[in-house]
Design an enzyme around this catalytic site. Structure first.
Site, PDB file in Angstrom:
ATOM      1  N   ASP A 108       6.535  -8.451 -26.189  1.00 38.35           N
ATOM      2  CA  ASP A 108       5.529  -9.293 -26.835  1.00 38.35           C
ATOM      3  C   ASP A 108       4.373  -8.470 -27.399  1.00 38.35           C
ATOM      4  O   ASP A 108       4.170  -7.313 -27.032  1.00 38.35           O
ATOM      5  CB  ASP A 108       5.031 -10.382 -25.878  1.00 38.35           C
ATOM      6  CG  ASP A 108       4.160  -9.858 -24.753  1.00 38.35           C
ATOM      7  OD1 ASP A 108       3.078  -9.327 -25.044  1.00 38.35           O
ATOM      8  OD2 ASP A 108       4.556  -9.997 -23.581  1.00 38.35           O
ATOM      9  N   ALA A 109       3.623  -9.083 -28.304  1.00 36.70           N
ATOM     10  CA  ALA A 109       2.598  -8.362 -29.057  1.00 36.70           C
ATOM     11  C   ALA A 109       1.530  -7.746 -28.170  1.00 36.70           C
ATOM     12  O   ALA A 109       0.918  -6.736 -28.536  1.00 36.70           O
ATOM     13  CB  ALA A 109       1.958  -9.299 -30.076  1.00 36.70           C
TER      14      ALA A 109
END
Length: 244
Positions: A108-109
Site C-alpha cells: 500500500d501507498a
C-alpha cells in the site's frame, strides 16, 4: 497455439497486467478481428487479429523480473487515474514502458520496502497465490506494547471478514515507551492485512516495511532504487514455479 484468455495473452506479450487488460477491455480499447473484446474472451494470436489502442498485439516480451525498494507515497500500480506517482515512474522510461512490467502483488501507498515487478505471469502467480506458501517478511512499528496474549492471538491468525487467517510468525524486536517494533513473516497477503489485523488487536501500525518476497531479499537497496534479480534469485524463483 491454442486459444487463451485475452488477459493472459496481453500479460504474456508484456502489454500490461491481467487486471489492467480487463480495464482496457471495459474501455473498448481492445479489438479481436475488429470486434470490441470483453473480459473472459479468448483468442489465438496465430489466427486472430488482436489490437490494443489501435495497434497490433506485439510479440511476447522476453521474461524479466526486478526488485524495487518502493518508497512511501508511491502506488503499486502501472497506472493511476488520479495522476499519483506509481512504481513505473521510478524506472527508466525504456524499462517502465518497453517490457510490460507490472507489480507482483501490492504494497500500500503508506508502506515501503521490497516489491517485485515482472512481465512473467507465472512469476506473479507463484509469488502471490496463497497455495504456493511463499513467505514475505516485514518490520512493523505499532502503537503501544502488545501483551504476550495479544501477540499469541496474532500468531494464530486473526480472522478477517469472517474468513480464517493463516498463522503468522511474530517476534518482538524492540520496545519503547509508546511503540514497539515487530518482525512478521506471513504466507498470505489479503488487502491491508497487517494494518487491519493490528487495528483489530488495538495496536495500529505506525510504519511498515517489507524485507523480502519469497527468496528475494531487500538488503541495503536504497528507497526508490531498483535492480534486476540475480542469477541465483531467478533460479530460485524458477524452482518455485516448477515445484508441485
Amino acid at each position: 497455439m491454442s486459444r487463451q484468455r485475452l488477459q493472459k495473452l496481453l500479460a504474456a506479450a508484456g502489454v500490461c497486467s491481467r487486471r489492467r487488460a480487463e480495464e482496457l477491455m471495459l474501455q473498448g480499447r481492445i479489438l479481436v478481428n475488429g470486434v470490441r473484446a470483453k473480459p473472459g474472451d479468448q483468442a489465438d494470436p496465430a489466427l486472430d487479429r488482436i489490437e490494443v489502442n489501435g495497434k497490433p498485439l506485439p510479440a511476447k516480451a522476453s521474461s524479466c523480473t526486478l526488485l524495487l525498494h518502493k518508497p512511501r507515497g508511491v502506488h503499486s500500480t502501472c497506472h493511476d487515474p488520479m495522476g499519483r506517482p506509481t512504481v513505473l515512474d521510478l524506472l527508466p522510461p525504456d524499462i517502465a514502458r518497453g517490457k510490460g512490467l507490472h507489480p507482483v502483488g501490492r504494497l500500500d501507498a503508506f508502506s515501503h520496502g521490497a516489491l517485485l515487478l515482472s512481465n512473467d505471469g507465472n512469476v506473479t502467480l507463484s509469488l502471490t497465490h496463497p497455495r504456493f506458501n511463499h513467505p514475505k517478511r516485514y518490520l512493523v512499528w505499532v502503537e503501544g506494547n502488545p501483551s504476550p496474549q495479544v501477540l499469541e492471538r496474532w500468531r494464530k491468525g486473526v480472522p478477517m471478514d469472517d474468513i480464517a487467517s493463516r498463522s503468522v510468525f511474530v517476534a518482538m524486536k524492540q520496545q519503547e515507551k509508546r511503540r514497539c517494533l515487530l518482525e512478521l513473516e506471513m504466507k498470505e497477503g489479503r488487502h491491508r492485512q497487517i494494518r487491519r489485523t493490528a487495528e483489530i488487536l488495538g495496536h495500529p501500525v505506525l510504519d511498515l516495511q517489507r524485507l523480502s518476497v519469497g527468496p528475494v531479499q531487500l538488503g541495503d537497496l536504497p528507497a526508490g532504487a531498483w535492480r534486476w534479480l540475480s542469477e541465483a534469485e531467478n533460479t530460485a524463483i524458477t524452482k518455485l514455479i516448477e515445484s508441485p
